[in-house]
Design an enzyme around this catalytic site. Structure first.
Site, mmCIF file in Angstrom:
data_model
loop_
_atom_site.group_PDB
_atom_site.id
_atom_site.type_symbol
_atom_site.label_atom_id
_atom_site.label_comp_id
_atom_site.label_asym_id
_atom_site.label_seq_id
_atom_site.Cartn_x
_atom_site.Cartn_y
_atom_site.Cartn_z
ATOM 1 C CG ASN A 83 1.674 -17.819 -7.921
ATOM 2 O OD1 ASN A 83 0.611 -18.388 -8.157
ATOM 3 N ND2 ASN A 83 2.781 -18.476 -7.641
ATOM 4 C CG HIS A 113 -8.608 7.189 -0.089
ATOM 5 N ND1 HIS A 113 -9.683 7.543 -0.865
ATOM 6 C CD2 HIS A 113 -8.280 5.916 -0.457
ATOM 7 C CE1 HIS A 113 -10.009 6.555 -1.663
ATOM 8 N NE2 HIS A 113 -9.168 5.547 -1.444
ATOM 9 N N GLY A 149 5.575 -13.248 -1.876
ATOM 10 C CA GLY A 149 4.162 -13.366 -1.557
ATOM 11 C C GLY A 149 3.680 -12.371 -0.510
ATOM 12 C CB ALA A 167 7.052 -13.299 2.151
ATOM 13 N NE ARG A 173 10.448 4.966 4.016
ATOM 14 C CZ ARG A 173 10.747 5.618 5.136
ATOM 15 N NH1 ARG A 173 12.008 5.948 5.379
ATOM 16 N NH2 ARG A 173 9.806 5.926 5.999
ATOM 17 N NE ARG A 190 21.323 -10.861 2.879
ATOM 18 C CZ ARG A 190 21.475 -11.474 1.702
ATOM 19 N NH1 ARG A 190 22.271 -10.954 0.769
ATOM 20 N NH2 ARG A 190 20.838 -12.609 1.440
#
Length: 207
Positions: A83, A113, A149, A167, A173, A190
């Site tokens: 999107n 960096h 999102g 979202a 990780r 979960r």
């Protein structure tokens, strides 16, 4: 070994290298051209994407605007969707499987960096060109993932098959397959089960 080869192998490299600068500028130009092309001009948009992200399989669609650092180091499987405001800094390979969905404002960042401030400072070559020391780590998103999102995915991360990232999460990780994970830093909440089926959400089908 070229600077591009170092970059793609996750070694410290010089981002001011002429070949890398040329490829970044091309990707930035194509990203803007795609973003500025109306959605109904499907032919032109497809032609631009074919140059920008040549490793994109059938059925994949991107909403504009988009921003790729290189594009050529990102691959999409079939039937993916991203999107609005999709950003990919693909200094290392970004591999996206089949049927992967991204919500708006998702960002994939492979560059890393230095944490030590002195190492992070800009340096100057004999010709006056400024550069910094950095490296990158790949991102791998397996088949069937949904990245909601506002998610940021950092370099070195693999997200397992069928997982959902909530979202606003920042993924630092690896996330295993078949789970719902969220947060900053993102963590497993979960497992995804049959009870999550849309067909069990009866309120969606009230008559």
């Amino acid at each position: 070994m070229t600077e591009q080869e170092k970059m793609l192998k996750g070694m410290i490299y010089d981002p001011s290298d002429e070949e890398l600068v040329r490829k970044r500028l091309k990707a930035h130009r194509l990203s803007k051209a795609f973003s500025d092309t109306p959605e109904e001009d499907e032919k032109t948009r497809a032609e631009i994407l074919a140059q920008l992200v040549p490793n994109m399989r059938e059925g994949t669609a991107l909403n504009s605007p988009i921003a790729f650092d290189y594009g050529i180091f990102t691959s999409f499987g079939t039937n993916c969707f991203a999107n609005f405001n999709f950003t990919v800094l693909d200094c290392c390979p970004v591999t996206i499987g089949n049927d992967v969905f991204f919500g708006p404002n998702c960002s994939l960042y492979t560059p890393i960096h230095p944490l030590i401030a002195e190492e992070r400072k800009l340096r100057r070559k004999a010709d006056g060109t400024l550069y910094d020391l950095e490296y990158a780590a790949p991102i791998n998103i397996e088949d069937g993932c949904w990245i909601a999102g506002g998610v940021t995915i950092c370099g070195g991360v693999t997200i397992g098959k069928g997982s959902v990232i909530g979202a606003g999460s920042v993924v630092t990780r690896d996330i295993p397959s078949g789970v719902f994970a969220a947060g900053n830093p993102c963590r497993v909440i979960r497992n995804i089960t049959e009870n999550d089926s849309i067909y069990k959400k009866s309120f969606l089908f009230e008559t």
